[in-house]
Design a protein around this motif. Structure first.
Motif, PDB file in Angstrom:
ATOM      1  N   SER A 221       0.835  -1.212   0.000  1.00 26.70           N
ATOM      2  CA  SER A 221       0.000   0.000   0.000  1.00 26.70           C
ATOM      3  C   SER A 221       0.861   1.251   0.000  1.00 26.70           C
ATOM      4  CB  SER A 221      -0.920  -0.011   1.222  1.00 26.70           C
ATOM      5  OG  SER A 221      -1.761  -1.134   1.194  1.00 26.70           O
ATOM      6  N   TRP A 222       1.902   1.249   0.816  1.00 27.22           N
ATOM      7  CA  TRP A 222       2.799   2.417   0.885  1.00 27.22           C
ATOM      8  C   TRP A 222       3.512   2.647  -0.444  1.00 27.22           C
ATOM      9  CZ3 TRP A 222       8.180   1.874   0.445  1.00 27.22           C
ATOM     10  CH2 TRP A 222       8.916   3.048   0.625  1.00 27.22           C
TER      11      TRP A 222
ATOM     12  N   GLY B 212       2.546   1.758  -3.385  1.00 24.89           N
ATOM     13  CA  GLY B 212       1.601   2.186  -4.408  1.00 24.89           C
ATOM     14  C   GLY B 212       1.200   3.630  -4.273  1.00 24.89           C
ATOM     15  N   SER B 213       1.149   4.149  -3.023  1.00 21.66           N
ATOM     16  CA  SER B 213       0.681   5.521  -2.815  1.00 21.66           C
ATOM     17  C   SER B 213       1.817   6.527  -2.694  1.00 21.66           C
ATOM     18  CB  SER B 213      -0.194   5.579  -1.559  1.00 21.66           C
ATOM     19  OG  SER B 213       0.564   5.199  -0.422  1.00 21.66           O
ATOM     20  N   GLU B 214       2.927   6.131  -2.102  1.00 23.50           N
ATOM     21  CA  GLU B 214       4.009   7.072  -1.816  1.00 23.50           C
ATOM     22  C   GLU B 214       5.155   7.011  -2.824  1.00 23.50           C
ATOM     23  OE1 GLU B 214       3.865   9.268   0.569  1.00 23.50           O
ATOM     24  OE2 GLU B 214       1.944   8.542   1.333  1.00 23.50           O
TER      25      GLU B 214
ATOM     26  N   SER C  98       6.914   5.755  -6.747  1.00 25.95           N
ATOM     27  CA  SER C  98       6.563   5.764  -8.180  1.00 25.95           C
ATOM     28  C   SER C  98       6.578   4.357  -8.755  1.00 25.95           C
ATOM     29  CB  SER C  98       7.546   6.663  -8.934  1.00 25.95           C
ATOM     30  OG  SER C  98       8.880   6.244  -8.711  1.00 25.95           O
TER      31      SER C  98
END
Length: 734
Positions: free
Chosen positions: A43-44, A46-48, A50
């Motif tokens: 999750s990290w 994918g969101s934080e 590239s």
């Protein structure tokens, strides 16, 4: 579930248990287990970060399929290629670098006398549990320190995936860990040495996680029994458990999977109580080297030796393999580090040889030497015998001397060190021992520290002064009346000066025999203090010393007392030496002496040496089974004896009527008798006594006629008794 097995209780009781802690142990403190960590990382990332949508989709698919290791490897690989691992390290610090109260289970850990703790966890709960570990919280980057602590049996915490305090040590995925192991052979050997010498208890890890950890270091188990406390469900776990037992000797202690895991606390509570209930062994007994087996090594097709834990002396003609035995033992202890010398030991005409060392506690170590397409190879199983057993072993080649190379100035206080293969490799090289100059430098360092040590030093000034005195006291014991006293260090050239019978001289100026003795015994003392300097008296420690031609360059009087003096100085050192001197083996026990000779076909065989062949005068030992000399007389005297015997046999064969023909023969026999009487001394050992007996014989020959032999014998016996009485009670004759 069953209670703690007896061997596990014994291992804990004796301080021989290593606890392997997985992520499940920290879960009650709200730290994520492996599955949760991988999902959060996904999750990290994918969101934080590239991460490309296609790769993120692949990672999600791996997570949904339960392939968490594959998912973690993919995330790490992507961040690594983008040079963004420092962001991942920061993320891990955010997750794990926070205070947490110790769980009841962690409190129980403190009650166990564990040998060490190994963990894949990033949190600091183990550091909180064992604050006494201090600077002994280590990672695979600290292999040398791990080896040192392991050899000394000192407690440590090994964080296999690195420490948050040192981001450069962090490993996130199993693939990273496996790559790190492949690139660090020394660490892999350390892990194997722990596995074969301690009892491991796995906790907080799944069966899959344990298998991945063991396969990462690529070894199979030995005879040591290990245990894994694991939550299970269904029946598929039984096949995995059987594999762990078969391949690694790990007994799975299974309990039903649940959220609270009360069985784990109950198990450890009972383990702690059982250990406390029993009287803990005061210390672990150090094993000794008990048995050596050589197969296709040197001249030996097969050789087995049962060693004593004190002295083991090898006798035999030149070329029967005495030095080879010492080198084989050294190679087995050095393993791959001795590979450059291995081809010298392989038996002629063979492609495979084996050296097996066995301890008195039943552990066995096999080293194979074999030819492959890449050349000579050396493989040991298990590896690291010195690390596993905690042995200090030193080897000394036959040429031992100090050089005139200048020493350096004071190098300060040496830190405690571990045993290394460098202590043995000089024996393998067939070159003069280069280490004896280290003793000069050591004396300079001691002289410096006894004058400059302060509160920050490991010891006070008196300690270094006592150690320097101990060194020269040792030399005084070994050299008897010879004067070799420390006189100081000459600072212009940094020379160690000693006071001798010839005055004040550099230590290099003493005789070859004295320098060799100072060198190798000084190096033994130096290494004992370097390795076990925290003992009250390191000279009482166990060590193994292999020394070729122990009597080299030594006066006979020193040879007579050497073994006795060394045993007194180093009572727990196990010596293995070669010699050609009857004075060295005189008075030894038969099981301490090994003699070798070649049979009629040229094969080397061991010959038993009877106990009575090791007692008596040197000439008696030389003509006994230990050396098998026909005579100790000089070569010319032996020729005269042979001629005399032959002529006497001829005289017995001459007919009585042929007196005239017999006269030249009898004249020659009489001449030989006179010559041999001069050449062969009386059996008295003291020169003065021998001369006195010879004088009495001459007087008796002049005074009494030849036809009174009984009277001559009676008078000679009476003179002998008077001499014996004079020796026993000299005060009566003053």
């Amino acid at each position: 579930m069953p209670g703690p097995p007896e061997p596990l209780i014994d291992a804990c009781q004796n301080g021989n248990c290593v606890l392997y802690v997985g992520a499940g142990v920290s879960a009650p403190a709200q730290f994520p287990v492996w599955k949760t960590l991988v999902e959060d990382m996904m999750s990290w990332a994918g969101s934080e970060m590239s991460m490309s949508p296609s790769l993120l989709q692949a990672v999600e698919g791996a997570v949904q399929a339960g392939e968490f290791t594959l998912a973690a490897d993919s995330i790490v690989s992507e961040l690594q290629s983008g040079d963004e691992l420092e962001h991942l390290h920061a993320y891990l610090q955010h997750i794990f670098d926070r205070p947490a109260d110790l769980t009841p289970l962690h409190q129980l850990f403190r009650e166990l006398p564990l040998s060490a703790v190994i963990t894949t966890n990033f949190d600091r709960m183990l550091e909180q549990t064992f604050p006494e570990a201090g600077d002994r919280v280590l990672t695979p980057h600290d292999t040398e320190r791990l080896l040192e602590l392991s050899a000394k049996r000192e407690f440590f915490i090994a964080k296999l995936y690195g420490s948050l305090d040192r981001p450069e040590t962090l490993l996130v995925s199993p693939a990273q860990y496996e790559d790190a192991i492949v690139g660090n052979r020394q660490f892999a050997e350390f892990m194997e040495s722990i596995f074969v010498s301690r009892t491991l208890l796995f906790l907080g890890s799944s069966l899959e996680g344990i298998s991945a950890y063991l396969e990462g270091i690529r070894f199979r188990g030995g005879e040591q029994q290990h245990y894994a406390l694991v939550a299970v469900s269904g029946s598929a776990w039984k096949a995995k458990a059987a594999m762990l037992q078969r391949r690694y000797g790990i007994q799975v202690l299974a309990y039903p999977e649940n959220d609270a895991h009360p069985e784990v606390y109950a198990f450890f509570n009972r383990l702690v109580n059982e250990v406390k209930r029993r009287e803990r062994a005061s210390s672990r007994t150090t094993a000794t080297l008990k048995r050596v087996v050589l197969e296709n090594i040197g001249p030996f097709e097969h050789l087995e030796l049962e060693l004593t834990n004190t002295w083991n002396v090898l006798l035999g003609d030149n070329g029967v393999g005495k030095s080879t035995i010492l080198k084989a033992i050294a190679l087995a202890m050095c393993g791959r580090d001795a590979k450059p010398y291995a081809n010298r030991l392989l038996r002629s005409g063979t492609r495979h040889g084996r050296i097996t060392l066995e301890t008195n506690q039943g552990r066995s170590y096999a080293t194979d030497i074999f030819m492959s397409s890449r050349g000579i190879e050396v493989e040991s199983r298990p590896v690291g015998i010195m690390e596993i057993e905690g042995w200090l072993a030193l080897g000394f080649p036959p040429i031992r001397a100090m050089s005139w190379r200048g020493s350096f100035g004071p190098q300060g206080e040496p830190a405690l060190q571990r045993p290394t293969t460098n202590d043995l490799l000089p024996m393998m090289s067939d070159e003069p021992d280069p280490r004896l100059d280290e003793v000069k430098q050591w004396i300079i360092n001691l002289d410096y520290m006894k004058r400059t040590a302060d509160d920050d030093s490991q010891h006070d000034r008196a300690f270094y002064s006592r150690l320097q005195d101990q060194f020269f006291d040792m030399i005084r014991t070994l050299t008897g009346e010879l004067e070799v006293e420390f006189a100081g260090v000459q600072p212009e050239m940094w020379q160690v000066m000693v006071r001798t019978d010839d005055g004040l001289v550099p230590i290099e100026s003493v005789s070859q025999g004295t320098a060799a003795l100072i060198g190798w015994t000084g190096l033994l003392l130096k290494r004992l203090y370097a390795v076990v300097g925290d003992m009250e008296n390191p000279m009482q420690a166990y060590a193994i010393v292999l020394i070729d031609e122990i009597d080299a360059h030594m006066h006979p009087r020193w040879q007579q007392s050497l073994l006795h003096d060394l045993s007194k100085l180093f009572p727990n050192v196990q010596f293995m030496a070669t010699t050609h001197s009857p004075l060295v083996v005189s008075g030894m026990q038969a099981d301490q002496v090994f003699r070798f000779e070649r049979d009629a076909e040229g094969r080397v065989e061991r010959i038993e040496v009877p106990q009575d062949m090791l007692f008596g005068r040197a000439d008696q030992i030389l003509t006994g089974r230990g050396f098998d000399l026909l005579s100790t007389s000089d070569y010319e005297t032996q020729k005269l004896i042979q001629e005399y015997k032959e002529l006497v046999r001829q005289s017995h064969r001459k007919p009585a009527a042929d007196d005239k023909a017999a006269q030249p023969l009898e004249h020659r026999i009489a001449t030989l008798e006179a010559q041999l009487r001069q050449r062969l001394p009386t059996p008295e050992e003291e020169p003065v006594k021998r001369r006195a007996i010879e004088l009495i014989d001459a007087l008796l020959d002049e005074t009494l006629s030849a036809d009174l032999p009984e009277a001559k014998d009676m008078l000679r016996d009476r003179a002998q008794k008077l001499f014996d009485e004079l020796e026993r009670q000299p005060e009566r004759w003053r």
